[in-house]
Enzyme design. Structure first.
Site, short mmCIF file in Angstrom:
data_model
loop_
_atom_site.label_atom_id
_atom_site.label_comp_id
_atom_site.label_asym_id
_atom_site.label_seq_id
_atom_site.Cartn_x
_atom_site.Cartn_y
_atom_site.Cartn_z
N ARG A 198 17.69 -9.64 3.13
CA ARG A 198 18.45 -10.18 1.99
C ARG A 198 19.24 -9.11 1.25
O ARG A 198 19.55 -9.25 0.07
CB ARG A 198 17.53 -10.93 1.02
CG ARG A 198 16.84 -12.15 1.64
CD ARG A 198 16.21 -13.02 0.57
NE ARG A 198 15.61 -14.20 1.16
CZ ARG A 198 14.32 -14.32 1.46
NH1 ARG A 198 13.50 -13.31 1.21
NH2 ARG A 198 13.86 -15.43 2.00
N ASN A 220 45.94 -10.57 0.23
CA ASN A 220 46.17 -11.30 1.48
C ASN A 220 47.65 -11.49 1.78
O ASN A 220 48.00 -12.30 2.65
CB ASN A 220 45.48 -12.67 1.41
CG ASN A 220 43.97 -12.54 1.42
OD1 ASN A 220 43.41 -11.84 2.24
ND2 ASN A 220 43.32 -13.20 0.47
N GLU A 273 48.77 -2.19 6.62
CA GLU A 273 48.07 -2.45 5.36
C GLU A 273 48.60 -1.55 4.24
O GLU A 273 48.61 -1.94 3.07
CB GLU A 273 46.57 -2.25 5.54
CG GLU A 273 45.89 -3.27 6.43
CD GLU A 273 45.69 -4.63 5.76
OE1 GLU A 273 46.08 -4.79 4.59
OE2 GLU A 273 45.14 -5.54 6.41
N GLU A 308 37.44 -12.90 -5.13
CA GLU A 308 38.68 -13.58 -4.76
C GLU A 308 38.83 -14.95 -5.40
O GLU A 308 39.18 -15.94 -4.76
CB GLU A 308 38.78 -13.71 -3.23
CG GLU A 308 40.21 -13.84 -2.74
CD GLU A 308 40.33 -13.75 -1.23
OE1 GLU A 308 40.59 -14.76 -0.60
OE2 GLU A 308 40.16 -12.63 -0.70
N ARG A 352 42.52 -11.12 -6.57
CA ARG A 352 42.22 -10.49 -5.29
C ARG A 352 42.94 -11.18 -4.13
O ARG A 352 43.17 -10.57 -3.09
CB ARG A 352 40.70 -10.46 -5.04
CG ARG A 352 40.35 -9.69 -3.78
CD ARG A 352 38.89 -9.32 -3.68
NE ARG A 352 38.65 -8.55 -2.46
CZ ARG A 352 37.52 -7.93 -2.18
NH1 ARG A 352 36.50 -7.96 -3.02
NH2 ARG A 352 37.38 -7.26 -1.05
N LYS A 399 43.65 -1.15 -4.41
CA LYS A 399 42.63 -2.13 -4.03
C LYS A 399 41.47 -2.11 -5.02
O LYS A 399 40.96 -3.16 -5.42
CB LYS A 399 42.12 -1.87 -2.61
CG LYS A 399 41.10 -2.93 -2.18
CD LYS A 399 40.97 -3.09 -0.70
CE LYS A 399 40.16 -4.33 -0.36
NZ LYS A 399 39.97 -4.49 1.09
N HIS A 452 46.52 -13.87 10.41
CA HIS A 452 45.28 -14.37 11.00
C HIS A 452 45.55 -15.46 12.04
O HIS A 452 44.85 -15.57 13.05
CB HIS A 452 44.35 -14.90 9.89
CG HIS A 452 43.75 -13.81 9.06
ND1 HIS A 452 43.05 -14.04 7.89
CD2 HIS A 452 43.74 -12.46 9.23
CE1 HIS A 452 42.65 -12.90 7.38
NE2 HIS A 452 43.04 -11.92 8.18
N HIS A 496 45.18 -5.96 14.49
CA HIS A 496 45.19 -6.58 13.16
C HIS A 496 46.36 -6.08 12.30
O HIS A 496 47.10 -6.88 11.71
CB HIS A 496 43.87 -6.31 12.43
CG HIS A 496 43.87 -6.79 11.01
ND1 HIS A 496 43.90 -8.13 10.68
CD2 HIS A 496 43.88 -6.12 9.84
CE1 HIS A 496 43.92 -8.26 9.36
NE2 HIS A 496 43.90 -7.06 8.82
N LYS A 506 34.12 -6.88 1.29
CA LYS A 506 34.26 -8.02 2.20
C LYS A 506 33.67 -7.65 3.55
O LYS A 506 34.08 -6.66 4.16
CB LYS A 506 35.72 -8.41 2.36
CG LYS A 506 36.27 -9.31 1.28
CD LYS A 506 37.65 -9.80 1.69
CE LYS A 506 38.23 -10.76 0.68
NZ LYS A 506 39.57 -11.23 1.10
N HIS A 524 48.74 -12.17 5.29
CA HIS A 524 47.55 -12.41 6.11
C HIS A 524 47.39 -13.85 6.58
O HIS A 524 46.73 -14.10 7.59
CB HIS A 524 46.29 -11.96 5.36
CG HIS A 524 46.10 -10.48 5.34
ND1 HIS A 524 47.04 -9.63 4.79
CD2 HIS A 524 45.09 -9.71 5.80
CE1 HIS A 524 46.60 -8.38 4.91
NE2 HIS A 524 45.44 -8.39 5.52
#
Length: 364
Positions: A120, A244, A184, A236, A240, A226, A251, A265, A142, A247
């Site tokens: 956990r 993206n 990026e 997000e 945030r 960032k 994606h 990527h 993330k 993105h």
């Protein structure tokens, strides 16, 4: 250089500079409850950097065990997640121990997720070895894996306790991987710092030559931006989402190419940035010359900048739109795009006409 991610109860430092890998043990010592770490890396990184990293740990009296996974985006899946978790359990990793992700974005995301679900939540350190990981994926917490339905659809927010970004490692990267990460970097200028984008345009030769001062600046400014956004919006819910930019397109393109070496990527992000500015211009939000300026800079850096730059066949515009519908940023079944009112002025849009997106994809 140190950039602080000052989250309440989960604050950590991003250390940036040359030679940090050789001093990694010194940085890790203050975070250890016992002098032992479990390290997960991939085959390519292990061949280049594991001996030096292990030696650094040994010099500071830190024992280490390593799991070496296959290199490539295909490793970021259920199979390798299970393998990693079971290996960490076999190493008897406790909640107060440290797990180290030594590698690029794939390793960082996978190991971060394994750490999040192990017992956990186990503490972990990011030691990013690629430009993409140093400027983006290692920062912000993330973590996740890809599935057949899309990229990063299974994961968790789990912040590292430390990030060590050794910029000297960037000069060991294959050219294509280095340029992929640069996608990026460009994103940060386009989303919120026009002056940074101006500097990127004029500094292209130094960045291509991997000048040490240029590397330090692109990593530091990217991490600063960032960190600022993550501190405002960790999970997000608002700002945030700006990270993206490009993105939603990217994606879908990665899914269309099977998360393979056919399209890395950062290459997908670069094309996605150009398409996002195309869409913004088509909707009358930004100047018509802005998309050309974005593409001109990407071309000057020797990067992919359009759908035609992707080898092989792609789904048609409607097929790509269907892949976008799986994007985790969708809200109430509606796609969210990050659009721009100019370079350095991005915003979240929830009401983008589908026909405009189709036209951009058809012309992209």
């Amino acid at each position: 250089m140190t950039v602080r991610v000052d989250l309440p109860g989960r604050a950590y430092d991003i250390e940036i500079g040359e030679g940090l890998l050789d001093r990694a043990g010194t940085f890790l010592t203050s975070h250890l409850r016992r002098p032992k770490v479990a390290v997960v890396t991939d085959a390519n990184v292990a061949a280049r950097h594991w001996p030096a990293f292990r030696e650094s740990l040994t010099r500071d009296g830190i024992e280490s065990e390593v799991l070496v996974l296959p290199a490539g985006e295909g490793t970021k899946d259920w199979t390798h997640l299970v393998r990693t978790v079971e290996w960490l359990l076999a190493q008897k990793v406790e909640r107060r121990d440290l797990v180290v992700a030594l590698g690029g974005g794939v390793i960082g995301d996978l190991v971060g997720f394994a750490s999040a679900i192990l017992r956990r939540g186990v503490r972990f350190v990011q030691v990013p070895t690629t430009l993409l990981a140093q400027v983006d994926s290692s920062v912000g917490g993330k973590t996740g894996i890809n599935t057949a339905q899309g990229k990063n659809l299974v994961g968790a927010f789990h912040q590292p306790v430390l990030v060590l970004a050794d910029t000297a490692l960037l000069r060991t990267l294959p050219r294509r991987d280095y340029l992929s990460g640069y996608g990026e970097v460009v994103k940060y200028g386009l989303l919120g710092d026009a002056a940074f984008f101006d500097w990127l345009e004029t500094s292209a030769p130094a960045i291509l030559a991997q000048d040490p001062a240029a590397l330090d600046r692109i990593v530091r400014r990217s991490c600063e931006m960032k960190a600022e956004i993550v501190m405002r919006d960790e999970t997000e819910e608002g700002d945030r989402a700006l990270l993206n930019l490009g993105h939603t397109f990217a994606h879908a393109l990665e899914a269309a190419t099977g998360y393979s070496d056919r399209l890395l990527h950062g290459e997908a992000v670069a094309i996605g940035l150009a398409l996002a500015f195309d869409l913004s211009a088509r909707l009358g939000l930004t100047a018509q010359e802005d998309p050309s300026r974005v593409r001109a800079h990407l071309r000057a850096m020797g990067m992919k900048a359009a759908l035609a730059d992707i080898p092989g066949d792609l789904p048609d515009a409607e097929g790509l739109l269907a892949l976008m519908a799986q994007d985790k940023k969708a809200v109430a079944g509606r796609l969210r795009f990050i659009l721009a009112r100019g370079i350095g002025r991005s915003f979240v849009a929830d009401d983008v006409p589908t026909d405009a997106v189709i036209e951009v994809l058809r012309n992209g």
